[in-house]
Design a protein around this motif. Sequence first.
Motif, PDB file in Angstrom:
ATOM      1  N   ARG A  36       0.839  -1.209   0.000  1.00 46.19           N
ATOM      2  CA  ARG A  36       0.000   0.000   0.000  1.00 46.19           C
ATOM      3  C   ARG A  36       0.872   1.257   0.000  1.00 46.19           C
ATOM      4  O   ARG A  36       0.536   2.251  -0.634  1.00 46.19           O
ATOM      5  N   VAL A  38       3.819   1.566  -1.353  1.00 45.70           N
ATOM      6  CA  VAL A  38       4.334   1.727  -2.710  1.00 45.70           C
ATOM      7  C   VAL A  38       3.286   2.413  -3.599  1.00 45.70           C
ATOM      8  O   VAL A  38       3.593   3.292  -4.398  1.00 45.70           O
ATOM      9  N   MET A  39       2.021   2.023  -3.385  1.00 44.58           N
ATOM     10  CA  MET A  39       0.929   2.620  -4.157  1.00 44.58           C
ATOM     11  C   MET A  39       0.664   4.070  -3.752  1.00 44.58           C
ATOM     12  O   MET A  39       0.284   4.904  -4.568  1.00 44.58           O
ATOM     13  N   ALA A  40       0.836   4.345  -2.462  1.00 44.30           N
ATOM     14  CA  ALA A  40       0.346   5.600  -1.885  1.00 44.30           C
ATOM     15  C   ALA A  40       1.106   6.842  -2.355  1.00 44.30           C
ATOM     16  O   ALA A  40       0.509   7.896  -2.549  1.00 44.30           O
ATOM     17  N   CYS A  41       2.401   6.723  -2.522  1.00 44.22           N
ATOM     18  CA  CYS A  41       3.218   7.920  -2.758  1.00 44.22           C
ATOM     19  C   CYS A  41       2.941   8.505  -4.145  1.00 44.22           C
ATOM     20  O   CYS A  41       3.185   7.852  -5.155  1.00 44.22           O
ATOM     21  N   PRO A  42       2.444   9.745  -4.200  1.00 43.17           N
ATOM     22  CA  PRO A  42       2.152  10.353  -5.496  1.00 43.17           C
ATOM     23  C   PRO A  42       3.401  10.488  -6.376  1.00 43.17           C
ATOM     24  O   PRO A  42       3.301  10.506  -7.589  1.00 43.17           O
ATOM     25  N   ALA A  43       4.560  10.566  -5.736  1.00 47.03           N
ATOM     26  CA  ALA A  43       5.802  10.722  -6.495  1.00 47.03           C
ATOM     27  C   ALA A  43       6.476   9.375  -6.779  1.00 47.03           C
ATOM     28  O   ALA A  43       7.555   9.327  -7.359  1.00 47.03           O
ATOM     29  N   LYS A  44       5.853   8.305  -6.345  1.00 42.67           N
ATOM     30  CA  LYS A  44       6.352   6.938  -6.575  1.00 42.67           C
ATOM     31  C   LYS A  44       7.781   6.758  -6.070  1.00 42.67           C
ATOM     32  O   LYS A  44       8.637   6.202  -6.759  1.00 42.67           O
ATOM     33  N   LEU A  70      -0.273   7.121   6.412  1.00 43.49           N
ATOM     34  CA  LEU A  70      -0.633   5.743   6.088  1.00 43.49           C
ATOM     35  C   LEU A  70       0.032   4.745   7.035  1.00 43.49           C
ATOM     36  O   LEU A  70      -0.596   3.807   7.505  1.00 43.49           O
TER      37      LEU A  70
ATOM     38  N   ILE B 242      -6.939   8.202   2.617  1.00 47.59           N
ATOM     39  CA  ILE B 242      -5.722   7.399   2.768  1.00 47.59           C
ATOM     40  C   ILE B 242      -6.025   5.969   3.194  1.00 47.59           C
ATOM     41  O   ILE B 242      -5.405   5.024   2.706  1.00 47.59           O
ATOM     42  N   ILE B 245      -6.431   3.494   0.347  1.00 51.63           N
ATOM     43  CA  ILE B 245      -5.369   3.183  -0.609  1.00 51.63           C
ATOM     44  C   ILE B 245      -5.197   1.670  -0.722  1.00 51.63           C
ATOM     45  O   ILE B 245      -5.017   0.980   0.276  1.00 51.63           O
ATOM     46  N   ALA B 251      -3.548   2.981  -7.798  1.00 53.02           N
ATOM     47  CA  ALA B 251      -2.805   3.953  -6.985  1.00 53.02           C
ATOM     48  C   ALA B 251      -3.339   5.358  -7.261  1.00 53.02           C
ATOM     49  O   ALA B 251      -3.745   5.648  -8.387  1.00 53.02           O
ATOM     50  N   ARG B 253      -1.916   8.104  -7.819  1.00 52.60           N
ATOM     51  CA  ARG B 253      -1.240   8.749  -8.965  1.00 52.60           C
ATOM     52  C   ARG B 253      -1.773   8.219 -10.299  1.00 52.60           C
ATOM     53  O   ARG B 253      -1.799   8.944 -11.294  1.00 52.60           O
ATOM     54  N   TYR B 277       3.140  19.200 -11.364  1.00 48.27           N
ATOM     55  CA  TYR B 277       2.587  18.013 -10.707  1.00 48.27           C
ATOM     56  C   TYR B 277       2.746  18.199  -9.207  1.00 48.27           C
ATOM     57  O   TYR B 277       3.839  18.492  -8.734  1.00 48.27           O
TER      58      TYR B 277
END
Lengths: 93, 430
Positions: A36, A38-44, A70, B242, B245, B251, B253, B277
Amino acid sequence: MAMTIEDKLGLNRFNVDGTPHIEINGNYDDQTLKERLVMACPAKLYTLREDNTVDFNYEGCLECGTCRVLTGGRIVKSWDHPIGGMGVAFKKG
Amino acid sequence: MDEEKFDVIIVGGGITGCVAAYLLAQAGVEVLVVERAEGPGEKAVTGGRMYGHAMEKIFPGFAEEAPVQRKIVREKISLLGETTAFTVEYDDEDMRAPDMASYSILRAEFDPWLTEKAEEAGAMFIHGIRVDKVLTDENGKACGVLAGEEEMHADCILLADGVNSLLAQQLGLKKELAPKQVAVGVKEVIQFGEEEINKRFGVKDDEGLAWLLMGDVTNGAVGGGFIYTNKDSLSVGIVETIEEIGYGGVAPRDMLERLKQHPAIKDILTGGEVVEYSAHLVTEGGYDMIPQLYSDGVLVAGDAAALVMNLGFTIRGMDCCAESARLAAETILAAKEKGDYSKETLSLYEKKLNESFVVTDMKHFRKMPAFIDNHRMFEQYPGMISEMMRGLFLVDGSKPQKFSKTAMGAVKKVGIFKLLGDARKGMGAL
C-alpha cells in the motif's frame, strides 16, 4: 502516450537537501502495508526491492505526508519538513 | 545571538498566516511570520477553489485586485461509469455576487499578493526558515520558536503551519492525522491558453467552472476527481481517502491518469501541456476532527486546525482559513490589551470560532464524513445511474423496455432498502 511520474516530477523545481527529511525502516514486516505504501506515494518514491524490503528515495518528494499518515510510525520512522528553502518549490500550486 | 522579541510570531505564511499577520500589523502589533518556503506560496497547494466571502470581509472587493484565476459561475458533478458519464450542471446568476462568489486560484500566484498586503501593513516576514519547535517558559507557556540554532521570542505564537502541523502535535494540541480522516490529493496543472479554456468550456474571460467527478475515477474507492478552470490552464486532480489506498487496486497517482483517459474527459484535455505536478493532504474528518485550538501563549488556525469541510459536492477550506485567522487576530488583540496571553484569555478564540460560520457549518454537516465514507456511493450508485440512463437514451432498434423495469432492475442490484437507507442518511447529513 501517458506521461510517467518521472516525467511529471521533471516539471517541478526541487532544491535537494543533502540529508533526507524522511527515514524509513525498509525491513518492517507487513507485506500488505508495504504494498500500500508503494501505491500511496504520489511521487512513486517507494519501491520494493527483490528481497521484498522497501527502498526509498527522498529526492522528488512532494512533501504531502501521505506516507507518514498511512504507516503511522511503521515503515516511515520519522518524517519532517525539509529544512527551510529546501525541497519542492511550486510555481503554480 | 540577537534577542529580538515580537508581540506575535506566526508559523506559516499561507492564507491563514498572512491574513492574521495583516490584521495584527494593521492594529499596530509587532508580528513576524516565519515561512519555510523560499518564496511566498512555493509550498502551498490547493485543489483550486476559494469561496470569497471570508476574504471579502478583510479585503472588500479583493478579487478585483488579487491574482484570482476565474470566478466560478457553473457547477458540474459527474457520476462516471467505465464508459459513461451522468452529469448534473448548475448555473446560478448569484454565483457572480461578491458575497457568494468563489474563485479558482493557484497558490503560488495568490500567496505573494497576500504576503505583500501583510508586509505593507507592517508585518515582517522571513522566508526559507523551518521552525523546529515551539519554545515554552518555566510555566509551560509558549514564548517563542526554535529554528535551527536560532531562537526567536514572542508573547504569543500562532500556528498556521498547514495540514502537516507537526508543531501542534509536538505541543500535544493535536493527534497524528488518522488515515480515515484525511485524503491525499494529486493534481496537475495543464496549460491551454485563455481562449482555449473559454472555447472548450463555453465560458467568457474571467469566468469558469468547477467540476467534481466520482465513480470510475477511483475504481470504487472513497474519493473522486476534480477539474477547475484557471485563467489559461486547468487544475485536474483526484483525491482518495488514505485508508482506502489499495481498495480497487488503483494507486492515487494512476487515478489521475484514469480520469484524464476517461472517454468523457479525454477529448477536453487533448492538446494541453502539463506544467506542474503536485500533491497535498486534505482533512475530511469534519467537526469531530477539530483539535485543541489553544493553550497558554499559543493558538492553532486554518488547515493546521483541520478547519476543512468536505461535503462531497462542495469542498471548503480556504474560507475557513481566512475566518479562523481573523478570529485568532481578534483574540490576540484582546489578549494584548489585557497583557495576558494565558489559556483562559485565549479561550476567547474558541468561543468566537464556535459562533462563526466555520464551526456552525462544520457542526451542521457533522454527519457528512460518515455518510460519504460508504462504498455504495462510489462503486454502485454511479453504475446504477448509468444503467438507468442507457435505458432512456440508447436506441438500437430492439423493443424498448419500460423505464420502470430498467430502473427497478438497476436499483435491485444495489438493494432497495440500502438505497432508501442511504437516501435518508444523505438527507439527514445535509
